[in-house]
Design an enzyme around this catalytic site. Structure first.
Site, mmCIF file in Angstrom:
data_model
loop_
_atom_site.group_PDB
_atom_site.id
_atom_site.type_symbol
_atom_site.label_atom_id
_atom_site.label_comp_id
_atom_site.label_asym_id
_atom_site.label_seq_id
_atom_site.Cartn_x
_atom_site.Cartn_y
_atom_site.Cartn_z
ATOM 1 N N LYS A 86 -83.279 -140.770 50.382
ATOM 2 C CA LYS A 86 -82.755 -139.520 50.942
ATOM 3 C C LYS A 86 -81.983 -139.820 52.229
ATOM 4 O O LYS A 86 -82.425 -140.648 53.036
ATOM 5 C CB LYS A 86 -83.924 -138.570 51.214
ATOM 6 C CG LYS A 86 -83.526 -137.165 51.656
ATOM 7 C CD LYS A 86 -84.780 -136.283 51.819
ATOM 8 C CE LYS A 86 -84.435 -134.850 52.183
ATOM 9 N NZ LYS A 86 -85.653 -134.012 52.335
ATOM 10 N N SER A 161 -85.469 -129.618 49.790
ATOM 11 C CA SER A 161 -84.246 -130.228 50.257
ATOM 12 C C SER A 161 -83.943 -131.603 49.659
ATOM 13 O O SER A 161 -82.792 -132.041 49.701
ATOM 14 C CB SER A 161 -84.283 -130.350 51.781
ATOM 15 O OG SER A 161 -85.287 -131.261 52.190
ATOM 16 N N SER A 185 -90.233 -129.783 50.133
ATOM 17 C CA SER A 185 -88.947 -130.439 49.857
ATOM 18 C C SER A 185 -89.021 -131.650 48.943
ATOM 19 O O SER A 185 -87.980 -132.159 48.532
ATOM 20 C CB SER A 185 -88.266 -130.844 51.164
ATOM 21 O OG SER A 185 -87.644 -129.728 51.760
#
Lengths: 500, 110
Positions: A86, A161, A185
């Site tokens: 990420k 997210s 997330s």
């Protein structure tokens, strides 16, 4: 809930464990595995848009290093395994944009501990995945680079997210990925994309090198196609780190040796309120089906209550923005990050750099947090929320007197369409209702596939008390072993129209 | 203990003030949407008013945070060059900001 289909090995891409056995037996090199990932990204990411940047040369160098270590006898389960990272986790010298204009040119001078531990184990980062800006969002639409698409249906959101990491694993671009989970997330995108996602106990994994959003809630965790893949990554990244004083010093247990052993006498807690209004029938049916599966495996199903869970979204959306407003004060246009071209005073430099550098959701949360912390409102908002947070944690303490894990939905619906909730921040926040309380209480929770509705995956959430990851993972594996949901792959076509 | 009732509705002026406190340039055209959205969110969080939190200790952290002590041993620091590498403006030694006191030898944007 649809009927399970027989697994189709030809259409399923390899899990981390399968890849590892290929690599360690010498049938596949780390360099070739990284190359295969890169080719799959090239073929499919025009549609999925999971990745913000890749660096083929550096990935190849890491892979060559892994091959050298394997030749020297490395026994690491992750040696040569491609991993997607990420884009809010720092790797020295690599871009780390947080999907924000604010950090579009930022190159961190150090590497996050979780990434460092993966590199030390021989894993090969193959690219940086898309996210909601600064991890604020539930759809990966709040990205300066535009949304990631759900591999199961490209008009739908992958969740967020950590949507890029979930989509990359679902699309077979990488067998494992790292994400971060502040209010769901990791788990919510895992559910939307049909993969396994784990948020460890707060403090189990060092946050050093994770760009801070809400420091009392943020936790790094893995995505994988299987429970074993997630457990393998956790085994590698967990543990105390002198560089994060909130990381726990408790010894890291062995998550893998007993993973396939079913738990005798498992008590599965069920909260009636979770199946109340607002939950789609297909999701409710799939989760109830999973609970029935536990019963058929000999588990005792126990009714428990979490009386304050209906306050968790409100509590979170005071605490997380308050912490964010403080954490994001560091972006000042002076030390690093975006600086406005035109300004007069220092004040104007700050205001314009931040006004230009941040997107609307980040601005909203900074303002909400600033308001909740401001004179005259602190007691009514922030202090009140911290007190309700205590009650939410006490609810879990009481519930876990009666059960070992709680089984619940991850999301009220399957993946929503891109744009569907974009103009209604409150509706988007309310979609986090099942995941948020685990962050407030600091407890571990994971999502694993438990069914499909109209071609879209459904996730089952399992929550456990702090540091119960060994039991949580074994409970998840017990269910996974009886199903084939995790072997299904999305019907993606590459740009040439050939199904890979 | 009695806690003050939460906000009456947040106004456009409140949002402009909060934007200023947050050092965020917000265009006048954006204020209306932010006001409506923050009003909806704050209206929702008022739900917490119904929770009795008398005698509840606030919880600031997911784990009970204790002081962590370690030996005070010097370790290498980030070299100056690396610390300045991402700065928008430096003179090789310091971060540069616009003039904040009298004088005329500091940089500013146009």
């Amino acid at each position: 809930m649809t009927t399970p289909l027989p697994p189709d090995p030809a259409s399923s891409y390899p899990t981390a464990a399968e890849l590892s056995s290929e690599i360690r037996s010498g049938r596949l090199t780390a360099v070739a595995a990284a190359q295969a990932s890169a080719e799959r990204i090239a073929a499919l990411d025009g549609t999925v848009r999971a990745f913000l940047h890749t660096d083929a040369e550096r990935s190849a160098a890491w892979a060559a290093d892994a091959d050298r270590r394997i030749a020297e006898g490395s026994q690491s389960d992750l040696a040569g395994i491609p991993v997607a990272i990420k884009d809010n986790l720092c790797i020295e010298g690599e871009p780390c944009t947080c999907a924000s204009r604010m950090l579009e040119n930022f190159r961190p001078p150090y590497t996050a501990t979780a990434v460092r531990r993966l590199l030390d184990a021989g894993a090969v980062p193959i690219g940086r995945t898309n996210l909601d800006e600064f991890a604020m969002g539930s759809s990966t639409e709040n990205s300066v680079a535009g949304p990631t698409r759900n591999p199961w249906d490209p008009v739908r959101a992958p969740g967020g997210s950590s949507g890029g990491s979930a989509a990359a694993v679902a699309a077979g671009m990488a067998p494992i990925a790292l994400g971060s989970d502040t209010g769901g997330s990791i788990r919510q995108p895992a559910a939307f994309c049909g993969v396994v996602g784990l948020k460890p106990t707060y403090g189990r994994v060092s946050r050093y090198g994770l760009v801070a959003f809400a420091s009392s809630l943020d936790q790094i965790g893995p995505f994988a196609r299987t429970v074993r893949g997630a457990a393998t990554v956790l085994q590698t990244i967990a543990g105390h780190d002198p560089l994060d004083s909130t990381s726990l010093s408790d010894p890291v247990p062995d998550y893998l040796t007993d993973l396939d052993e079913p738990l005798a006498g498992l008590r599965v807690g069920v909260v009636a309120d979770h199946f109340d209004v607002g939950l789609d029938k297909e999701v409710a049916d799939a989760v109830q089906g999973a609970i029935e599966t536990y019963r058929s495996l000999g588990a005792e199903v126990v009714n428990v209550t979490l009386p304050h869970s209906k306050y968790s979204v409100a509590t979170y959306y005071l605490i997380a923005p308050s912490e964010a407003s403080s954490n994001l004060a560091r972006y000042d246009g002076v030390h690093y990050g975006h600086r406005a071209k035109k300004f007069g005073s220092l004040e104007e430099l700050y205001e314009r750099s931040r006004g230009e550098g941040f997107g609307n959701e980040v601005k909203r949360r900074i303002m909400l947090g600033t308001y909740a912390l401001s004179s005259g409102y602190y007691d009514a908002f922030y202090l009140k929320a911290m007190k309700v947070r205590r009650l939410i944690q006490q609810d879990y303490d009481a519930a876990f007197e009666q059960c070992d894990v709680i089984a619940s939905p991850v999301t009220p619906t399957t993946a929503f369409a891109i744009g569907e909730l974009a103009d209604d921040p409150l509706a988007m926040y309310l979609s986090d209702v099942y995941t948020i309380s685990a962050n407030l209480a600091g407890i571990p929770a994971l999502s694993l596939p438990c069914g499909f509705s109209k071609g879209l995956p459904i996730g089952l959430q399992l929550l456990g008390p702090a540091l119960s990851e060994p039991k949580l993972l074994r409970a998840a594996r017990m269910y996974e072993f009886t199903t084939d949901w995790h072997t299904r792959v999305p019907p993606l076509q590459d740009q040439t129209g050939v199904t890979p | 203990m009695a806690e003050p009732a939460a906000n009456p509705q947040i106004t456009r002026e409140d949002v402009a003030r909060v934007a200023r406190l947050s050092r965020l340039a917000v265009k006048p055209g954006e204020l209306k949407a932010f006001t409506n959205q923050l009003r909806a969110i704050l209206g929702y969080v008022n739900l917490l008013d119904e929770v009795d939190t008398a005698d509840v200790e606030p919880m600031a952290h997911a784990i009970e945070v204790r002081d962590v002590l370690r030996e005070d041993v010097p370790t290498p620091m980030l070299p100056r060059e690396a610390a300045l590498a991402n700065a928008p403006a430096t003179d090789g030694e310091f971060f540069l900001v616009p003039q904040i006191l009298g004088g005329s030898d500091t940089p500013s944007g146009k």
